[in-house]
Design a protein around this motif. Sequence first.
Motif, short mmCIF file in Angstrom:
data_model
loop_
_atom_site.label_atom_id
_atom_site.label_comp_id
_atom_site.label_asym_id
_atom_site.label_seq_id
_atom_site.Cartn_x
_atom_site.Cartn_y
_atom_site.Cartn_z
N LYS A 707 0.83 -1.20 0.00
CA LYS A 707 0.00 0.00 0.00
C LYS A 707 0.87 1.26 0.00
O LYS A 707 0.52 2.27 -0.63
N ASP A 708 2.04 1.20 0.69
CA ASP A 708 2.95 2.34 0.71
C ASP A 708 3.42 2.68 -0.71
O ASP A 708 3.53 3.87 -1.10
N SER A 709 3.75 1.66 -1.54
CA SER A 709 4.22 1.92 -2.92
C SER A 709 3.12 2.57 -3.74
O SER A 709 3.39 3.44 -4.59
N VAL A 710 1.88 2.14 -3.52
CA VAL A 710 0.75 2.75 -4.25
C VAL A 710 0.59 4.20 -3.86
O VAL A 710 0.41 5.09 -4.72
N ASN A 711 0.68 4.48 -2.53
CA ASN A 711 0.51 5.85 -2.05
C ASN A 711 1.61 6.76 -2.62
O ASN A 711 1.35 7.90 -3.05
N HIS A 712 2.88 6.27 -2.62
CA HIS A 712 3.98 7.07 -3.14
C HIS A 712 3.79 7.39 -4.63
O HIS A 712 4.02 8.52 -5.10
N LEU A 769 10.43 5.31 -11.99
CA LEU A 769 11.02 4.48 -10.92
C LEU A 769 9.97 3.98 -9.94
O LEU A 769 10.01 2.83 -9.48
N LEU A 770 9.01 4.84 -9.60
CA LEU A 770 7.95 4.44 -8.66
C LEU A 770 7.04 3.38 -9.26
O LEU A 770 6.56 2.49 -8.55
N VAL A 771 6.81 3.48 -10.57
CA VAL A 771 6.00 2.45 -11.23
C VAL A 771 6.72 1.11 -11.15
O VAL A 771 6.11 0.06 -10.89
N GLN A 772 8.05 1.17 -11.35
CA GLN A 772 8.82 -0.08 -11.25
C GLN A 772 8.75 -0.63 -9.83
O GLN A 772 8.63 -1.85 -9.63
N LYS A 773 8.81 0.27 -8.84
CA LYS A 773 8.73 -0.15 -7.43
C LYS A 773 7.36 -0.78 -7.13
O LYS A 773 7.26 -1.81 -6.46
N TRP A 774 6.31 -0.15 -7.64
CA TRP A 774 4.94 -0.69 -7.44
C TRP A 774 4.80 -2.07 -8.05
O TRP A 774 4.26 -2.99 -7.44
N TYR A 775 5.32 -2.21 -9.27
CA TYR A 775 5.24 -3.50 -9.96
C TYR A 775 6.02 -4.57 -9.18
O TYR A 775 5.57 -5.71 -9.01
N SER A 776 7.21 -4.16 -8.70
CA SER A 776 8.06 -5.11 -7.98
C SER A 776 7.39 -5.62 -6.71
O SER A 776 7.49 -6.79 -6.36
N ARG A 777 6.69 -4.76 -6.00
CA ARG A 777 6.05 -5.14 -4.72
C ARG A 777 4.76 -5.91 -4.92
O ARG A 777 4.31 -6.61 -4.01
N HIS A 781 7.22 -11.95 -7.32
CA HIS A 781 7.01 -12.87 -6.19
C HIS A 781 8.29 -13.16 -5.43
O HIS A 781 8.26 -13.41 -4.22
N SER A 782 9.44 -13.16 -6.11
CA SER A 782 10.69 -13.38 -5.38
C SER A 782 10.97 -12.22 -4.42
O SER A 782 11.47 -12.42 -3.31
N ASN A 783 10.63 -11.02 -4.86
CA ASN A 783 10.82 -9.85 -4.00
C ASN A 783 9.87 -9.90 -2.79
O ASN A 783 10.25 -9.60 -1.65
N ILE A 784 8.63 -10.30 -3.05
CA ILE A 784 7.63 -10.42 -1.97
C ILE A 784 8.07 -11.49 -0.97
O ILE A 784 7.99 -11.32 0.26
N LYS A 785 8.58 -12.61 -1.48
CA LYS A 785 9.05 -13.70 -0.61
C LYS A 785 10.21 -13.25 0.26
O LYS A 785 10.28 -13.56 1.46
N ALA A 786 11.11 -12.49 -0.33
CA ALA A 786 12.26 -11.98 0.43
C ALA A 786 11.80 -11.06 1.57
O ALA A 786 12.33 -11.09 2.68
N PHE A 787 10.82 -10.21 1.26
CA PHE A 787 10.29 -9.32 2.30
C PHE A 787 9.67 -10.11 3.46
O PHE A 787 9.89 -9.80 4.64
N ARG A 788 8.89 -11.15 3.15
CA ARG A 788 8.26 -11.99 4.17
C ARG A 788 9.31 -12.65 5.06
O ARG A 788 9.15 -12.75 6.28
#
Length: 798
Positions: A707-712, A769-777, A781-788
Amino acid sequence: MAKQMKITRNTERIIEVLDLLNNEQRPSTINSYIIYVISSSREASLKDIIELTQVEFDINLEVEEVSDAVNQLMKDGQLVLVGEKYKLTEAANEAHAKRIEASEQQEEQLRKSFYEKASSLSETELTDDELQKIFKEFKGYIHENFFYYGKSAIAILGKNSSENANLTTQQLFKLSSDKLQPKLKKVFYRYIESLTENSSALELAYYESLADRAEHFFALGLSKELAQELASFQQIDWKVYVDTNFLLSALKIRENTMNPAVDSLLKIIEENKEYFKIKLTYLRSTFKELTQFRPVLNGLVHSQRLTENQLKAALKSGNLDSFTEAYYKLQLAHPQGAQHPSVILDQASFILRSKKIEIHNGDIKGVDKESEGFVDLISDYSKYYALMNEARIEKQQLGEVRYKDTPQIEHDVELRESILCERNKNGETATHFQDCKIFGLTLDFGLIAYDKYAGRRDNGNELFIPAFFTPTYLLKKLYKLLPVQSDDYRKAFLSSIASPVFSGSHAKSEVSQSALAVFNAIGIDDLSFMTKSLASKIFLDEIKKIGGDIEKATVFVESQISKELKEKDQKEARLAKELKNKQDMLKKTSDDYNSTLQDNSALVDKKTLLEQQVEALTKGLKATKKAQDRLQGMLVKAANNPQQQIPFSNEQDKQEIERLKEELRQREEADARIAQQRIDEQRRIEKEQKDADKETYIQNAVKKWQKDSVNHLLIALAVLLVLGIYSLFRYDWSIKALIAAMRGINNNPDLAFSIAPILTLLLFGFNLLLVQKWYSRHFNHSNIKAFRELLPIPKHLK
């Protein structure tokens, strides 16, 4: 102060009855009814006493009060129990017979005197039948005066009657005389006229005996109309915290001498909401302590069905524990529908709710079980209990020695502190019972004794209201506030006053009369204040000390009024502050926060319940093992002692012992397996719950991260949009002009004019850059898994 009301006859009657009740004269009245009905029938059971009193006097006495009264009469040597029925002792029977004889002689002397005097007032000779009719109406007229005026009727019938009293007396006279023929009515009128001028000593003695009977009856309580009037300005609104032993009695799981009082209390509270509002509640820790009885009940109370004779024999043996005794009594009362106490315990919360006993949700502010002060209180209570047990052992009172484990002591301390904190929160500084709004009910006399000890220690010489009372004590208080249980209050009075039911002379209290004189002298006519004052023993005792000194009495009464006004002002200020705090909190608290708070609270409750269940099962397993060891020891002892064996042959003895040993071993193994399975199951459930809680926590963290990436991104796009619109506006909405300006920026001297296009260009790149960040989050899935995996997990969820 309460609304001002003029002192009426109803006011005076309410005050007179409260004065009688305050002087504990109700038990004496009930004793008189019991002795009279038992004497009339020679012997009677509790049920007979209640039915005979209802039939003869139209009064419904409560079972609990009658039971207490007959027990006291037995202690006083006036009653004996023969089988299931009570009889008067020889001395009591003789005293009652003498009283009846004296009453009949007084009645006969009065009748002869009346006949003689009435005959002299008649112009013609009257027959015995005519005199009997006039005499009957005369007695009815006198009785009605005592019904309306109580003992004051003696003065009303004399020369000192007021204008209002004269009016009522004339109305009563008309009601009586209208039943007579004109000739007899004239004689009746002349007799009453001469009566008010010159009553004979015989008549005055008769009035005195009627005054005693009237006060005895009024000591039972108010009529329904007067009770409703009293309730309208003296409201009873109590919150009562009940102890675990009260819940066991309410559920009929354990037998206790106060069980009838608990049943009567619940019934009275439910059926008399028009007279008082009482909320019964219990703490979550109380419910936890209650559920811990389940393993004990499973191991102690066998679920076997017995015949009626077997149940009666077991109950008469006196060798049953209190839980089994309650279960057997339940089986006798409901042969087909009696449930095992463990089954009742499983449904406890629903059963208690049906009885209007609700659980107190949430913690009580001010009670911190982790604080040093709370630990000190536990230590203090433990020391007190130990000292009491030592004293009992020294006095050889071994049967009264009681022991409590640490969890029980912790619960008792928490319950007491909860009550005291609730009182402090509500600003209670009550020194009279009728002012107290919050207290506890318990069947534990040890807790009551400690509460009084701690109260005296903490309050010094100041008056204080204990935190705990017994159900019996509260029941007696409520009986005084209830109307007399009669279909016709007036008929019940006339039946009682016409019969020689009551013995002796009431210790007439003149204090209330003195207090009324003080109120009248200083101009007080506030009904609520007067009633509250005259129902207080402390107030009456002070008035009694002052005596006839109106000046001192005025100072004292004014101090009481000032004290009450101060308490009301403090309460109003406290409520206003509390309301403002609640309103401020409501404004600051968002819906999301409330939702999260409720979810967390529900999870904590679930975890607490699971912990309680595991703890209960563990303790139950230990208790079962201990009981099994005891049984096995008894079995071994029986096997080694030939005198205690069943008289079989030696070979049969050996076979029977071996069979019992094998049965015991199998039962131990089965119980151990079941207990272990339950513990494993609870641990599995707890682990699953913890895993679920952990996953919920991670999912919420991931959602917030995304949600933070969407807000940014949204914020950056909004800024880009504003700058783009501004840049186009500066170049007359021409995109070509804007692009040309950005290309020729080096040759443009107006730097400020070129900043907007430059920022727009840079921000456009940042948005990429923010669009790329939003897409990444959201989709990487590998990025999401790393965060978890790297997310820090709270300690209680690991």
